[in-house]
Design a protein around this motif. Sequence first.
Motif, PDB file in Angstrom:
ATOM      1  N   LEU A 270      -1.458  54.949-133.387  1.00  0.00           N
ATOM      2  CA  LEU A 270      -1.328  55.620-132.095  1.00  0.00           C
ATOM      3  C   LEU A 270      -1.857  57.049-132.130  1.00  0.00           C
ATOM      4  N   PRO A 271      -2.503  57.490-131.055  1.00  0.00           N
ATOM      5  CA  PRO A 271      -2.921  58.887-130.946  1.00  0.00           C
ATOM      6  C   PRO A 271      -1.733  59.775-130.636  1.00  0.00           C
ATOM      7  N   ALA A 272      -1.913  61.059-130.797  1.00  0.00           N
ATOM      8  CA  ALA A 272      -0.799  62.001-130.716  1.00  0.00           C
ATOM      9  C   ALA A 272      -0.078  62.001-129.391  1.00  0.00           C
ATOM     10  N   ARG A 273      -0.817  62.026-128.333  1.00  0.00           N
ATOM     11  CA  ARG A 273      -0.139  62.106-127.044  1.00  0.00           C
ATOM     12  C   ARG A 273       0.736  60.874-126.832  1.00  0.00           C
ATOM     13  N   ARG A 274       0.247  59.713-127.223  1.00  0.00           N
ATOM     14  CA  ARG A 274       1.045  58.494-127.082  1.00  0.00           C
ATOM     15  C   ARG A 274       2.251  58.537-128.007  1.00  0.00           C
ATOM     16  N   LEU A 275       2.083  59.005-129.225  1.00  0.00           N
ATOM     17  CA  LEU A 275       3.206  59.125-130.149  1.00  0.00           C
ATOM     18  C   LEU A 275       4.289  60.028-129.574  1.00  0.00           C
ATOM     19  N   ASN A 276       3.868  61.183-129.067  1.00  0.00           N
ATOM     20  CA  ASN A 276       4.831  62.118-128.501  1.00  0.00           C
ATOM     21  C   ASN A 276       5.510  61.546-127.262  1.00  0.00           C
ATOM     22  N   LEU A 277       4.752  60.841-126.444  1.00  0.00           N
ATOM     23  CA  LEU A 277       5.318  60.248-125.237  1.00  0.00           C
ATOM     24  C   LEU A 277       6.314  59.154-125.598  1.00  0.00           C
ATOM     25  N   ASP A 278       5.972  58.317-126.558  1.00  0.00           N
ATOM     26  CA  ASP A 278       6.884  57.263-126.997  1.00  0.00           C
ATOM     27  C   ASP A 278       8.170  57.865-127.560  1.00  0.00           C
ATOM     28  N   GLN A 279       8.034  58.916-128.332  1.00  0.00           N
ATOM     29  CA  GLN A 279       9.220  59.515-128.927  1.00  0.00           C
ATOM     30  C   GLN A 279      10.084  60.189-127.858  1.00  0.00           C
ATOM     31  N   THR A 280       9.445  60.769-126.880  1.00  0.00           N
ATOM     32  CA  THR A 280      10.194  61.352-125.765  1.00  0.00           C
ATOM     33  C   THR A 280      11.044  60.285-125.090  1.00  0.00           C
ATOM     34  N   ALA A 281      10.453  59.123-124.850  1.00  0.00           N
ATOM     35  CA  ALA A 281      11.205  58.019-124.258  1.00  0.00           C
ATOM     36  C   ALA A 281      12.308  57.545-125.197  1.00  0.00           C
ATOM     37  N   GLY A 282      12.042  57.599-126.513  1.00  0.00           N
ATOM     38  CA  GLY A 282      13.054  57.192-127.480  1.00  0.00           C
ATOM     39  C   GLY A 282      14.274  58.085-127.442  1.00  0.00           C
ATOM     40  N   PHE A 283      14.083  59.373-127.297  1.00  0.00           N
ATOM     41  CA  PHE A 283      15.228  60.277-127.205  1.00  0.00           C
ATOM     42  C   PHE A 283      15.980  60.086-125.892  1.00  0.00           C
ATOM     43  N   GLU A 284      15.279  59.718-124.835  1.00  0.00           N
ATOM     44  CA  GLU A 284      15.965  59.422-123.585  1.00  0.00           C
ATOM     45  C   GLU A 284      16.829  58.171-123.741  1.00  0.00           C
ATOM     46  N   THR A 285      16.322  57.169-124.449  1.00  0.00           N
ATOM     47  CA  THR A 285      17.108  55.962-124.702  1.00  0.00           C
ATOM     48  C   THR A 285      18.369  56.306-125.477  1.00  0.00           C
ATOM     49  N   ALA A 286      18.231  57.128-126.515  1.00  0.00           N
ATOM     50  CA  ALA A 286      19.391  57.531-127.302  1.00  0.00           C
ATOM     51  C   ALA A 286      20.365  58.349-126.468  1.00  0.00           C
ATOM     52  N   PHE A 287      19.844  59.245-125.628  1.00  0.00           N
ATOM     53  CA  PHE A 287      20.732  60.050-124.790  1.00  0.00           C
ATOM     54  C   PHE A 287      21.485  59.177-123.789  1.00  0.00           C
ATOM     55  N   THR A 288      20.831  58.169-123.269  1.00  0.00           N
ATOM     56  CA  THR A 288      21.508  57.252-122.349  1.00  0.00           C
ATOM     57  C   THR A 288      22.687  56.581-123.032  1.00  0.00           C
TER      58      THR A 288
END
Length: 531
Positions: A270-288
């Motif tokens: 994965l390229p950086a922007r996609r990696l960062n975007l995926d991880q951002t969504a991952g932290f939202e999942t954990a926060f939920t």
Amino acid sequence: MEISRSPRSASRPRRAARLVGAAVSACALLLTACAAGQGATGDQGSRPALAPLPGSVDPALARFYEQKPSWRACGAPGFQCATVRAPLDYARPDAGEVRLAVARAKATGPGSRLGSLLVNPGGPGGSAVDYLQGYAALGYPAEVRARYDMVAVDPRGVARSEPVTCLDGPGMDRYTGTDFTPDDTAETDSLVRAFKTFAEGCGGRSAKLLRHVSTVEAARDMDVVRAVLGDEKLHYVGASYGTFLGATYAGLFPSKVGRLVLDGAMDPSLPARRLNLDQTAGFETAFTAFARDCVRGSDCPLGGRGATPGEVGRALKEFFDELDAAPLPADDPDGRKLTESLATMGVIAAMYDEGAWPQLGEALTSALRRKDGTQLLALSDSYYERGPAGRYSNLMFANAAVNCLDLPTAFSSPDEVREALPEFEKASPVFGETMAWAALNCAYWPVAPTGEARRIEAEGAAPILVIGTTRDPATPYAWAEALAGQLSSGRLLTYDGDGHTAYGRGSTCVDGAVDAYLLEGTVPEKGKRCV
């Protein structure tokens, strides 16, 4: 990208301590923007695969492969340490050396010795030696420790292995306290200056090493260590970023792969922007998941019983906005206050491990109801590995150095970040803005990247065990699916649960499957899921 390391590393509360990072440990959110390539999407199947190196040792490297380290007692009883030399530049083996810190705890028996088992907690930047001496040598199952010498290598640029340095303690305090959600041109300029100051510090203090701390070079170092230890195959357990390191080793040296466990896997394609975007969504999942747990009780500081995760998230975002305008006082000997950026990092730190959720609840209660930022500041400090005397470990310096060298930056200018903000805030209304701006850091790095996003296939390698956690905040489950699919011999083990990584976190199903693989070479059946 967030720092990717095992929650069992030196960053565990005391993670209260990256993680995620560590917890808290294992890409630094406010430092590196972890990965590479341009653009948010792309056909990963069309990306080039990492090519293996020749099977025979280059004669120019023979002196490194044939060295005999001098072992000495170190740390707690039962540990030995040594220094292993590696070339600074594998393309020019005579152009200097790096000295790698290696530690081991010999197999305890009974049973025949299976070899050395290298462990890496992630990061990049997490100390494998600290992890071994603080957890793995005692925390791994007795049966595994009986059959393997437990071994750790601090990768080049990390901790005891010629550490990268960038800023002093006061400089890091200024950096970590910088506003990472700029509201206007002046605040944007301030953030850019902070990125530049950090990068210039690294370039000025670690100029020679900074060009040679890539994951590919660290993986080649591991092969030198494998040979020095007398092992024909590399046996390895890597967590978080350690999965990228282990997968890279497999791609470069498929014939040398023994039993590899890649827990909390990253997707190298994965390229950086996609990696960062995926991880951002991952932290939202954990926060939920945290929000749902919080409002089950009667004293959640972010909402009453039955409040929705969206309502809890909006309450937290409002709190961050209040801190942006007026930081909270804290009981800190250096007079620091709890800023929006430090509070955000404190919350993110607790997302790595559900065991830290009660601590986060207490910290938020203290901040919201008593206007005391001390506990959230402590969470942030543990993530950054800031000691009580205001000194920082080298974790964040090495993290930036490795990530910015491995792959091109996600964004090259503030304008590109602003254009991407809606996408990141959609992925996470709570953390999206901070994580988008954090991804700008490598744009100002003094050394050009040497790597690119690539698939890793490791054709011909022995079976490799890849583990993914369904609600992992730092390394989303989809990454484990992707890596297992890329590896020619990958086998995915799924943990249906919360937190970052799975082995050794309480699932007897996961632990049993990993132990059977390490001890007998038995891979789980296809599609195996654990809870």
